[in-house]
Design an enzyme around this catalytic site. Structure first.
Site, mmCIF file in Angstrom:
data_model
loop_
_atom_site.group_PDB
_atom_site.id
_atom_site.type_symbol
_atom_site.label_atom_id
_atom_site.label_comp_id
_atom_site.label_asym_id
_atom_site.label_seq_id
_atom_site.Cartn_x
_atom_site.Cartn_y
_atom_site.Cartn_z
ATOM 1 N N CYS A 1 28.495 -14.435 -5.077
ATOM 2 C CA CYS A 1 28.671 -13.677 -6.671
ATOM 3 C C CYS A 1 29.460 -12.439 -5.986
ATOM 4 O O CYS A 1 30.219 -11.793 -7.326
ATOM 5 C CB CYS A 1 27.307 -12.979 -7.112
ATOM 6 S SG CYS A 1 26.251 -14.789 -7.227
ATOM 7 N N GLY B 1 31.586 -15.638 -13.907
ATOM 8 C CA GLY B 1 30.859 -14.966 -12.381
ATOM 9 C C GLY B 1 32.285 -15.293 -10.943
ATOM 10 O O GLY B 1 32.986 -16.172 -11.530
#
Length: 229
Positions: free
Chosen positions: A189, A87
């Site tokens: 993100c 991520g």
């Protein structure tokens, strides 16, 4: 077979201290698996924690998704760590429930897709208990609201993991009573043009964190076929 998972609520702890604890627990299990005679002795853990304000960047993340300088981070009292999960950039802070499962997937299912979908399911069921419809977004790990409505997509739970010899670490970050202003300093993100939300924002009032933790625990047991001890 129901797997026993050792549960511990760490309360309010620094990110680095908790990261070190995860690494220790993972290495203990990896060592046991390396010794064939002991591989069945791996121990599952689930840690709950709230962190002081911190940004963490995944191993393949992009530093330009942090929108403020190191000096500004220091001025605002926000720590920063480049870490070894998958991520991109995310935020942890007070009012957010962070969950770190250290599980031996050999005893569950050796499929990271299944594992991530299971973590998402725990959160989706938890949100449902508060009358909030959590959803998955195709190609994007985590839990969203209105995932298919362009311009209304809101991420409520971020996820990122590491797995070594099928032992997991890192996990999920559910925005409960989180101060969402911190997300203005990053591209959460690495996903542009999508919002971030919390349970408190959706309901219009803060929720009891201890009550929510119990709900997550029960859903974790149900989804993973586990018993927290």
């Amino acid at each position: 077979m129901i797997e026993e998972v050792y549960f511990k609520d760490l309360g309010f702890r620094s990110y680095k201290e908790t990261w070190d604890l995860q690494e220790t627990l993972l290495k203990q299990n990896v060592t046991k698996k390396a010794a064939e005679v002991s591989r069945r002795d791996t121990i599952h853990h689930l840690l709950f924690v709230e962190h002081p304000p911190v940004f963490t960047l995944g191993k393949s993340g992009h530093a330009d998704n942090i929108l403020i300088s190191e000096t500004e981070l220091a001025d605002k009292g926000i720590e920063f760590f480049h870490i070894n999960r998958g991520g991109d950039i995310t935020f942890h802070g007070p009012g957010q429930l962070v969950g770190y499962p250290i599980l031996d997937l050999d005893k569950f299912k050796t499929d990271l897709g299944w594992y991530l979908r299971s973590l998402e399911e725990v959160i989706i069921r938890t949100l449902a208990a508060y009358g909030i419809i959590g959803e998955r977004s195709k190609g994007e790990t985590g839990v969203w609201l209105d995932a298919s409505l362009k311009g209304r997509e809101r991420k409520i739970c971020a996820m990122g993991i590491k797995c070594s010899r099928w032992i997991t670490m890192h996990g999920f970050a559910l925005n409960v009573n989180t101060d969402l202003d911190y997300f203005n300093y990053i591209i959460p993100c690495g996903i542009k043009d999508k919002q971030v939300t919390s349970i408190a924002k959706e309901l219009g009032h803060a929720v009891d964190m201890q009550e929510l933790k119990k709900t997550v625990q029960l859903n974790f047991e149900t989804v993973f076929g586990a018993q927290l001890v």
